[in-house]
Scaffold this motif. Structure first.
Motif, PDB file in Angstrom:
ATOM      1  N   GLN A 107       1.079  -1.263  -0.124  1.00 26.60           N
ATOM      2  CA  GLN A 107       0.115  -0.042  -0.114  1.00 26.60           C
ATOM      3  C   GLN A 107       0.768   1.242   0.026  1.00 26.60           C
ATOM      4  O   GLN A 107       0.689   2.467  -0.786  1.00 26.60           O
ATOM      5  CB  GLN A 107      -0.857   0.207   1.463  1.00 26.60           C
ATOM      6  CG  GLN A 107      -1.607   1.402   1.297  1.00 26.60           C
ATOM      7  CD  GLN A 107      -2.344   1.229   2.761  1.00 26.60           C
ATOM      8  OE1 GLN A 107      -2.114   0.627   3.551  1.00 26.60           O
ATOM      9  NE2 GLN A 107      -3.031   2.453   2.980  1.00 26.60           N
ATOM     10  N   HIS A 108       1.804   1.172   0.803  1.00 21.69           N
ATOM     11  CA  HIS A 108       2.822   2.382   0.715  1.00 21.69           C
ATOM     12  C   HIS A 108       3.368   2.778  -0.345  1.00 21.69           C
ATOM     13  O   HIS A 108       3.715   3.661  -0.937  1.00 21.69           O
ATOM     14  CB  HIS A 108       3.946   2.202   2.071  1.00 21.69           C
ATOM     15  CG  HIS A 108       4.548   3.484   2.433  1.00 21.69           C
ATOM     16  ND1 HIS A 108       5.641   3.512   3.515  1.00 21.69           N
ATOM     17  CD2 HIS A 108       4.590   4.728   1.696  1.00 21.69           C
ATOM     18  CE1 HIS A 108       5.999   4.671   3.244  1.00 21.69           C
ATOM     19  NE2 HIS A 108       5.424   5.384   2.546  1.00 21.69           N
ATOM     20  N   THR A 111       1.221   4.341  -2.875  1.00 22.34           N
ATOM     21  CA  THR A 111       1.027   5.737  -2.657  1.00 22.34           C
ATOM     22  C   THR A 111       2.225   6.655  -3.219  1.00 22.34           C
ATOM     23  O   THR A 111       1.778   7.578  -3.401  1.00 22.34           O
ATOM     24  CB  THR A 111       0.933   5.910  -1.016  1.00 22.34           C
ATOM     25  OG1 THR A 111       2.124   5.686  -0.543  1.00 22.34           O
ATOM     26  CG2 THR A 111      -0.242   5.224  -0.503  1.00 22.34           C
ATOM     27  N   SER A 146      -7.014   3.791   3.673  1.00 26.33           N
ATOM     28  CA  SER A 146      -5.728   2.715   4.378  1.00 26.33           C
ATOM     29  C   SER A 146      -6.885   1.760   5.144  1.00 26.33           C
ATOM     30  O   SER A 146      -6.707   0.532   5.139  1.00 26.33           O
ATOM     31  CB  SER A 146      -5.143   3.441   4.947  1.00 26.33           C
ATOM     32  OG  SER A 146      -4.051   2.539   5.889  1.00 26.33           O
ATOM     33  N   PHE A 149      -8.653  -0.668   3.054  1.00 22.74           N
ATOM     34  CA  PHE A 149      -7.791  -1.590   2.276  1.00 22.74           C
ATOM     35  C   PHE A 149      -7.521  -2.711   3.579  1.00 22.74           C
ATOM     36  O   PHE A 149      -7.325  -3.999   3.149  1.00 22.74           O
ATOM     37  CB  PHE A 149      -6.388  -0.841   1.853  1.00 22.74           C
ATOM     38  CG  PHE A 149      -5.346  -1.975   1.188  1.00 22.74           C
ATOM     39  CD1 PHE A 149      -5.635  -2.647   0.128  1.00 22.74           C
ATOM     40  CD2 PHE A 149      -4.047  -2.004   2.193  1.00 22.74           C
ATOM     41  CE1 PHE A 149      -4.575  -3.489  -0.408  1.00 22.74           C
ATOM     42  CE2 PHE A 149      -3.361  -3.017   1.664  1.00 22.74           C
ATOM     43  CZ  PHE A 149      -3.552  -3.638   0.177  1.00 22.74           C
ATOM     44  N   LYS A 150      -7.090  -2.283   4.671  1.00 22.06           N
ATOM     45  CA  LYS A 150      -6.203  -3.180   5.576  1.00 22.06           C
ATOM     46  C   LYS A 150      -7.350  -4.152   6.007  1.00 22.06           C
ATOM     47  O   LYS A 150      -7.208  -5.227   6.432  1.00 22.06           O
ATOM     48  CB  LYS A 150      -5.675  -2.389   6.900  1.00 22.06           C
ATOM     49  CG  LYS A 150      -4.187  -1.791   6.310  1.00 22.06           C
ATOM     50  CD  LYS A 150      -3.846  -1.059   7.655  1.00 22.06           C
ATOM     51  CE  LYS A 150      -4.537   0.231   7.730  1.00 22.06           C
ATOM     52  NZ  LYS A 150      -3.615   1.044   8.701  1.00 22.06           N
TER      53      LYS A 150
END
Length: 266
Positions: A107-108, A111, A146, A149-150
């Protein structure tokens, strides 16, 4: 993240870790600050106050949509991918924590690669200094996405509840640690970063240089950056000479909460 049922525990660990790191930063600072904390921290506190209800609100909406209630996540769910493995509960939990950490790394990474997501994420990178409070500086829209997603990953995995609580604790503690303005002995940093992300390792990620801030995406385990070729041991000019923040915004406007909230729409 998902019906941990232990908000008091997460909050207590969060506050306790913050106090310990504040003391450690005062005694063993890694870099001189470019701005006083009284200029930066009010905006970060603003993000905390805005983001807490966003996190809980998204969590409640997901559970109402999926289960018709805010609670209902079983301690050992019978849905998802992990129960299909037939592994014992402890092994499913360990695997869930590893996979959730990998998901947060991915995910990071996204971004920084997807322009729309980067517009949100650059609010975090706009901080011109780095300390434990930077870990709290995220735009609420990014926090909401976020969370979705998590939670989706956790539900797809069918992760045990205890693993989610452990992961939430890691997600609360380690980002504050690896954002800290903390001078660790070089030998200790070397030992720790063989397993987890250290302040010196993550600080490279906040460089204004593109080649450096597109590296070291991990928040917990350092293995993912090594595995996917995004690991950078140190900034090219050294930590003391490295400029932190966004090259486009070198001024003190980054310390203002309202400006930071509007940054994604500029």
């Amino acid at each position: 993240m998902i019906a941990s049922g232990q908000p008091w525990l997460i909050s207590a660990v969060l506050v306790g870790t913050a106090l310990v790191l504040l003391l450690a930063e005062a005694i063993f600072p890694r870099r001189h600050r470019s701005l006083p904390v009284v200029r930066r921290w009010p905006a970060h506190l603003g993000f905390v106050l805005v983001n807490m209800p966003v996190e809980r609100g998204v969590q409640a909406l997901v559970f109402i949509a999926l289960f018709g209630a805010v609670t209902g996540y079983a301690p050992q769910p019978d849905f998802g991918l992990l129960p299909l493995t037939g592994l014992p509960g402890w092994a499913q939990g360990v695997l869930a924590i590893l996979l959730l950490d990998l998901a947060v790394w991915a995910q990071h990474w996204a971004t920084h690669r997807v322009p729309l997501l980067w517009r949100l994420h650059r609010v975090h990178h706009a901080d011109r200094d780095l300390d434990m409070s930077t870990a709290l500086r995220f735009h609420p829209i990014e926090i909401g996405l976020s969370m979705l997603f998590k939670m989706g990953v956790a539900l797809a995995l069918g992760a045990p509840l205890w693993a989610l609580v452990v992961f939430e604790l890691l997600l609360a503690v380690l980002p504050m640690f690896n954002h800290a303005n903390l001078a660790l002995p070089l030998w200790l940093d070397s030992v720790l970063r063989s397993v987890i992300v250290t302040p010196d390792m993550h600080r490279v990620h906040h460089s204004t240089r593109r080649i450096e801030h597109d590296s070291n995406y991990g928040f917990c385990l350092s293995i993912w950056d090594r595995l996917f070729g995004t690991y950078r041991a140190r900034p090219s000019g050294g930590h003391d000479a490295m400029t932190i923040g966004l090259a486009d915004y070198p001024g003190q406007e980054t310390t203002r909460f309202g400006w930071s909230m509007r940054l994604p729409f500029r």
